[in-house]
Motif scaffolding. Structure first.
Motif, PDB file in Angstrom:
ATOM      1  N   ALA A 108       0.838  -1.208   0.000  1.00 10.78           N
ATOM      2  CA  ALA A 108       0.000   0.000   0.000  1.00 10.78           C
ATOM      3  C   ALA A 108       0.870   1.253   0.000  1.00 10.78           C
ATOM      4  CB  ALA A 108      -0.928  -0.004   1.216  1.00 10.78           C
ATOM      5  N   TYR A 109       1.926   1.234   0.781  1.00 14.06           N
ATOM      6  CA  TYR A 109       2.863   2.358   0.839  1.00 14.06           C
ATOM      7  C   TYR A 109       3.392   2.671  -0.556  1.00 14.06           C
ATOM      8  CZ  TYR A 109       7.206   4.787   2.348  1.00 14.06           C
ATOM      9  OH  TYR A 109       8.235   5.674   2.538  1.00 14.06           O
ATOM     10  N   HIS A 110       3.801   1.650  -1.273  1.00  9.49           N
ATOM     11  CA  HIS A 110       4.344   1.848  -2.619  1.00  9.49           C
ATOM     12  C   HIS A 110       3.257   2.199  -3.641  1.00  9.49           C
ATOM     13  CE1 HIS A 110       7.937   0.247  -0.749  1.00  9.49           C
ATOM     14  NE2 HIS A 110       8.612   0.681  -1.799  1.00  9.49           N
ATOM     15  N   LEU A 111       2.041   1.712  -3.441  1.00 10.41           N
ATOM     16  CA  LEU A 111       0.921   2.058  -4.343  1.00 10.41           C
ATOM     17  C   LEU A 111       0.577   3.544  -4.280  1.00 10.41           C
ATOM     18  CD1 LEU A 111      -1.684  -0.828  -3.867  1.00 10.41           C
ATOM     19  CD2 LEU A 111      -0.515  -0.201  -5.994  1.00 10.41           C
ATOM     20  N   ASN A 112       0.888   4.171  -3.165  1.00  5.74           N
ATOM     21  CA  ASN A 112       0.537   5.579  -2.960  1.00  5.74           C
ATOM     22  C   ASN A 112       1.703   6.529  -3.216  1.00  5.74           C
ATOM     23  OD1 ASN A 112      -2.380   5.764  -1.837  1.00  5.74           O
ATOM     24  ND2 ASN A 112      -1.494   3.933  -0.940  1.00  5.74           N
ATOM     25  N   ARG A 114       4.795   7.475  -6.368  1.00  9.29           N
ATOM     26  CA  ARG A 114       5.265   7.186  -7.718  1.00  9.29           C
ATOM     27  C   ARG A 114       6.621   7.831  -7.960  1.00  9.29           C
ATOM     28  NH1 ARG A 114       1.581  10.427 -12.234  1.00  9.29           N
ATOM     29  NH2 ARG A 114       2.444  12.484 -11.801  1.00  9.29           N
ATOM     30  N   LYS A 115       7.310   7.235  -8.933  1.00 10.35           N
ATOM     31  CA  LYS A 115       8.670   7.641  -9.279  1.00 10.35           C
ATOM     32  C   LYS A 115       8.739   7.681 -10.807  1.00 10.35           C
ATOM     33  CE  LYS A 115      13.237   5.511  -8.757  1.00 10.35           C
ATOM     34  NZ  LYS A 115      13.942   4.475  -7.996  1.00 10.35           N
ATOM     35  N   ASN A 116       9.246   8.772 -11.331  1.00  8.71           N
ATOM     36  CA  ASN A 116       9.336   8.923 -12.791  1.00  8.71           C
ATOM     37  C   ASN A 116       7.990   8.697 -13.471  1.00  8.71           C
ATOM     38  OD1 ASN A 116      12.152   9.363 -12.547  1.00  8.71           O
ATOM     39  ND2 ASN A 116      12.518   7.160 -12.557  1.00  8.71           N
ATOM     40  N   GLY A 117       6.921   9.160 -12.813  1.00 11.31           N
ATOM     41  CA  GLY A 117       5.587   9.070 -13.400  1.00 11.31           C
ATOM     42  C   GLY A 117       4.923   7.708 -13.305  1.00 11.31           C
ATOM     43  N   ARG A 118       5.556   6.734 -12.624  1.00  7.68           N
ATOM     44  CA  ARG A 118       4.972   5.402 -12.503  1.00  7.68           C
ATOM     45  C   ARG A 118       4.781   5.031 -11.037  1.00  7.68           C
ATOM     46  NH1 ARG A 118       9.196   2.839 -15.708  1.00  7.68           N
ATOM     47  NH2 ARG A 118       9.231   1.304 -14.060  1.00  7.68           N
ATOM     48  N   THR A 119       3.597   4.474 -10.735  1.00  8.36           N
ATOM     49  CA  THR A 119       3.327   3.998  -9.382  1.00  8.36           C
ATOM     50  C   THR A 119       4.425   3.017  -8.984  1.00  8.36           C
ATOM     51  OG1 THR A 119       0.970   4.252  -9.791  1.00  8.36           O
ATOM     52  CG2 THR A 119       1.579   2.923  -7.910  1.00  8.36           C
ATOM     53  N   MET A 120       4.826   3.050  -7.726  1.00  8.75           N
ATOM     54  CA  MET A 120       5.992   2.288  -7.286  1.00  8.75           C
ATOM     55  C   MET A 120       5.705   0.819  -6.973  1.00  8.75           C
ATOM     56  SD  MET A 120       8.103   5.228  -5.252  1.00  8.75           S
ATOM     57  CE  MET A 120       9.626   4.282  -5.164  1.00  8.75           C
ATOM     58  N   PHE A 121       4.433   0.402  -7.137  1.00  7.00           N
ATOM     59  CA  PHE A 121       4.106  -1.020  -7.071  1.00  7.00           C
ATOM     60  C   PHE A 121       3.145  -1.330  -8.198  1.00  7.00           C
ATOM     61  CE2 PHE A 121       1.924  -4.874  -5.890  1.00  7.00           C
ATOM     62  CZ  PHE A 121       2.974  -5.668  -5.448  1.00  7.00           C
ATOM     63  N   ASP A 122       3.459  -2.363  -8.963  1.00  8.19           N
ATOM     64  CA  ASP A 122       2.613  -2.796 -10.071  1.00  8.19           C
ATOM     65  C   ASP A 122       1.808  -4.004  -9.612  1.00  8.19           C
ATOM     66  OD1 ASP A 122       1.617  -4.119 -12.401  1.00  8.19           O
ATOM     67  OD2 ASP A 122       3.106  -3.064 -13.623  1.00  8.19           O
ATOM     68  N   GLU A 124      -0.200  -5.888 -11.216  1.00  8.42           N
ATOM     69  CA  GLU A 124      -0.237  -6.987 -12.187  1.00  8.42           C
ATOM     70  C   GLU A 124       1.024  -7.843 -12.138  1.00  8.42           C
ATOM     71  OE1 GLU A 124      -1.295  -5.787 -16.136  1.00  8.42           O
ATOM     72  OE2 GLU A 124      -2.968  -4.569 -15.417  1.00  8.42           O
ATOM     73  N   THR A 125       2.182  -7.216 -12.042  1.00 12.74           N
ATOM     74  CA  THR A 125       3.439  -7.969 -12.078  1.00 12.74           C
ATOM     75  C   THR A 125       4.012  -8.237 -10.688  1.00 12.74           C
ATOM     76  OG1 THR A 125       4.820  -5.976 -12.196  1.00 12.74           O
ATOM     77  CG2 THR A 125       4.025  -6.902 -14.294  1.00 12.74           C
ATOM     78  N   GLY A 126       3.567  -7.475  -9.689  1.00 11.84           N
ATOM     79  CA  GLY A 126       4.119  -7.606  -8.343  1.00 11.84           C
ATOM     80  C   GLY A 126       5.470  -6.918  -8.195  1.00 11.84           C
ATOM     81  N   ARG A 127       5.840  -6.119  -9.189  1.00 15.18           N
ATOM     82  CA  ARG A 127       7.142  -5.439  -9.168  1.00 15.18           C
ATOM     83  C   ARG A 127       7.075  -4.183  -8.297  1.00 15.18           C
ATOM     84  NH1 ARG A 127      10.349  -1.908 -12.704  1.00 15.18           N
ATOM     85  NH2 ARG A 127      12.506  -2.528 -12.397  1.00 15.18           N
ATOM     86  N   MET A 128       8.054  -4.067  -7.407  1.00 17.19           N
ATOM     87  CA  MET A 128       8.130  -2.923  -6.500  1.00 17.19           C
ATOM     88  C   MET A 128       9.385  -2.113  -6.823  1.00 17.19           C
ATOM     89  SD  MET A 128       8.183  -3.016  -2.317  1.00 17.19           S
ATOM     90  CE  MET A 128       6.480  -3.559  -2.167  1.00 17.19           C
ATOM     91  N   GLU A 129       9.219  -0.804  -6.960  1.00 19.01           N
ATOM     92  CA  GLU A 129      10.345   0.105  -7.192  1.00 19.01           C
ATOM     93  C   GLU A 129      10.929   0.526  -5.847  1.00 19.01           C
ATOM     94  OE1 GLU A 129      11.703   1.463 -10.002  1.00 19.01           O
ATOM     95  OE2 GLU A 129      10.426   0.247 -11.299  1.00 19.01           O
ATOM     96  N   GLU A 130      12.228   0.661  -5.790  1.00 18.97           N
ATOM     97  CA  GLU A 130      12.894   1.145  -4.584  1.00 18.97           C
ATOM     98  C   GLU A 130      12.966   2.676  -4.616  1.00 18.97           C
ATOM     99  OE1 GLU A 130      13.735  -0.706  -1.979  1.00 18.97           O
ATOM    100  OE2 GLU A 130      13.003  -2.479  -3.016  1.00 18.97           O
ATOM    101  N   GLY A 131      13.186   3.282  -3.460  1.00 25.71           N
ATOM    102  CA  GLY A 131      13.373   4.727  -3.398  1.00 25.71           C
ATOM    103  C   GLY A 131      12.647   5.424  -2.258  1.00 25.71           C
ATOM    104  N   ILE A 132      11.784   4.673  -1.524  1.00 24.35           N
ATOM    105  CA  ILE A 132      11.048   5.284  -0.416  1.00 24.35           C
ATOM    106  C   ILE A 132      11.174   4.488   0.881  1.00 24.35           C
ATOM    107  CG2 ILE A 132       9.396   6.549  -1.855  1.00 24.35           C
ATOM    108  CD1 ILE A 132       7.377   4.260  -1.345  1.00 24.35           C
TER     109      ILE A 132
END
Length: 198
Positions: A108-112, A114-122, A124-132
């Protein structure tokens, strides 16, 4: 450490930002003033901050807002704002109890954010971006206990409010205690540890 973004350019969803207004309860105009002072939202005639709930706002500005609230009004209000997060922020489906709630908190934290215009959790794929950073989840076997290691740029008191509201949503007698034997972001540590029992 509190109030300092881990990376530049991170944004927060307006729906989550609204927790500042909700955390001030009957003093929503005051909460709005803090947001507006940091360039978040637009003023309405009645003094409230008009927020686009589907829009995105600078994390750096939101953290500066928290810093000013903490300096001028104290940790109690930061905790109240944190307690408003679970009813404002977007959560994944399938949360049904305290265990699944705490397990989903980092998603939920990552869903809320975004980085570079993309939500930080997808979703569909389960991919999580780092940075927060992260909200940790470690259930203690055979005990009604969860350890949450929080490594975020948000204030310690705010995170304690988030965790408390999540715990109370599923277990009304739950307690969230900051582990004082561990480092704390308030004192320049890089994480805080919270013990949730019920």
């Amino acid at each position: 450490m509190q109030f300092v973004p881990f990376e530049e350019g991170i944004e927060v969803k307006g729906q989550a930002v609204k927790a500042v207004v909700d955390g001030f309860n009957n003093f929503a105009v005051l909460g709005s003033a803090y947001l507006l002072d940091e360039g978040i939202g637009t003023p309405t005639p009645n003094g409230l901050a008009n927020l686009d709930l589907e829009g995105w706002y600078s994390q750096r500005s939101w953290l500066l807002c928290f810093q000013q609230i903490g300096k001028q009004l104290g940790d109690g209000l930061l905790t109240q704002i944190g307690m408003a997060i679970p009813r404002n922020a977007r959560f994944p489906e399938g949360v049904r109890d305290i265990y699944s709630g705490f397990k989903a908190l980092d998603v939920a934290y990552h869903l809320n954010h975004r980085k570079n215009g993309r939500t930080m959790f997808d979703l569909e794929t389960g991919r999580m971006e780092e940075g927060i950073g992260h909200y940790g989840y470690e259930p203690v076997p055979r005990q009604r206990k969860i350890i949450s290691l929080c490594e975020t740029p948000y204030p310690c008191a705010f995170d304690q409010g988030v965790l408390t509201a999540m715990a109370h949503r599923y277990e009304s007698n739950a307690r969230v205690v900051h582990d004082e034997t561990k480092p704390c972001r308030k004192w320049r540590g890089d994480r805080c540890t919270y013990v949730i029992t019920w």
